[in-house]
Design a protein around this motif. Sequence first.
Motif: not given
Length: 559
Positions: A81, A84-86, A239, A241-242
């Motif tokens: 997570f 992939d997000s930040y 990345p 974001g979520s």
Amino acid sequence: MAPGGFVDWRGNTINKEVHGRVRAAWFLYVLTVVSNVAIIPNLLNLVSYLHGTMHMGVSGSATTTTNVFGATSGFALIGAFLSDSYITRSRTMLLFGPFMFLGYGLLALQAYLPSLHPPPCNIKTELNNCKEVHGWNATLLYTALYMSAFGDGFIRVYLPSLGADQFDHEDPSESRQRSSFFNWYTFGISSGGFVGLIFIVWLENYKGWDIGLGVCAILILLGLLVVAAGLPFYRNQVPEGSPLTRILQVLVVAFRNRKLELPEKMEEAQASCTGTRTCSVDALSQTDNLKFLDKACINRGKNGDWSVCSVAKVEDTKIVLRVLPLFISSMISYISNVILFTFTVQQGGMTNTRLGKIHVSPATLFIIPTTFQLIMLAVYDQFIVPFLRRRTGYVGGVTHLQRIGIGFASMLLASVIAAIVEKKRKEAVVQMSLFWLAPQFFLLGVADVTSFTGLLEFFNSEAPRGMKSIATALFWCELGLASLMATLLVEIVNSATRHGHHGGWLEGTTLNSSHLDLFYWVVAVLGLLGFFNYLYWAKKYVYQHNPHVVETSADQDPL
């Protein structure tokens, strides 16, 4: 923003001649090998350490080992997570990977200093005099175990995802190299396990746990330093974001718009497409399945991510939902592999394990399927794949789902052979030779070469670009859930076959007083049902990308 969403370690646009490809992947191969030199033998030998050195009970030792393995999968999801997000994958791995080094370092320190572990004693003959680890020492033990699991989870989820990022699936040459990467990644796991099962187990059993665990810590540190040296050569996915938030947005907006009529053309969705990811041509190619989600693209005059979604978001959500049935059916089919691997080794302990003057211990029997895997992976990648590629036109010789299906068929056949061999072993007057188990070990090797690598590559290649790490984490979670379901199956069978004072099929004091042969037939029936269930969903699946070497058609091929 760099073209295609990839940047170098400084955030600049990548140069395909400098960044990525096999040269970058070699740094990751090194960490794959050295980390598994430590992980695999310690995972298999941890019960012995907790029981023999820390004097934990048999049940407590097994439960702790299972919990640590499960925690690794949970930490992998957290790491996926984050990346992939930040944070980019390479940076996240270098930030959190050292926790694995620190965990093994603490374990080595605790094994070395007498004040940090219980006094030595023979737990088999002096059970009442052995003191179980407790208090501060127990806290230190659990801290070290879960710290190593934390780092292991992060490394485990990033290596295949970061490795796949080094190859462009739209470039025919790099697409072939990408398929080969997953074969060699699995080869690295097996080769690391092979070395560890010989070298690390020998160190821990004959030179001391402190030396064995200390060597593991040093190996992990060296592997991380090699990965750090490769930073200037990596292609890093930016990345976005979520991804979980993006999926939730699509589901919520589609539900709100459920009563609206779906227009033939989605101009509103096209207009709402902003940013490099959602404006890519690939992302805007609408599919005809799960049409109810397309209502999330209807613009009702309100702006915002929770009011209207781009076609790219909708298509990413569709990909995830389409993969879910295969995730579940594969998990069910993989139960057979977990059971066969565990009980085949126990069978081996009941056979004549002497090879000439050499006595093979039961723990060392894991080397046999590992050796088969090493040989078959090399043969498969260098000879079988090129031959099949020329015949079928597929990048990997066969499609991902075909490759996985071959593995599940191998597990099914292995279950049948295992049942027959076990019945013959129990009826034999003279102790059966270990070589009778060779067909089972061989088929387990085939299953890992096909289904293990195939599932890993399938989840990674089919996942939306912003969810590659999460897809890899789900792959490892699938293996963990299959292990839990295998344990549940054993409990159910024992409960169903327990009558009065007679224990269940697998509750005998030894395999000779158990009914493992009958249990194998249950596993075979379950494997057959799981295989047909898998085939059903695999036939219905439509690939996100054409699996052929040269994409000459917009049509996508099913299984």
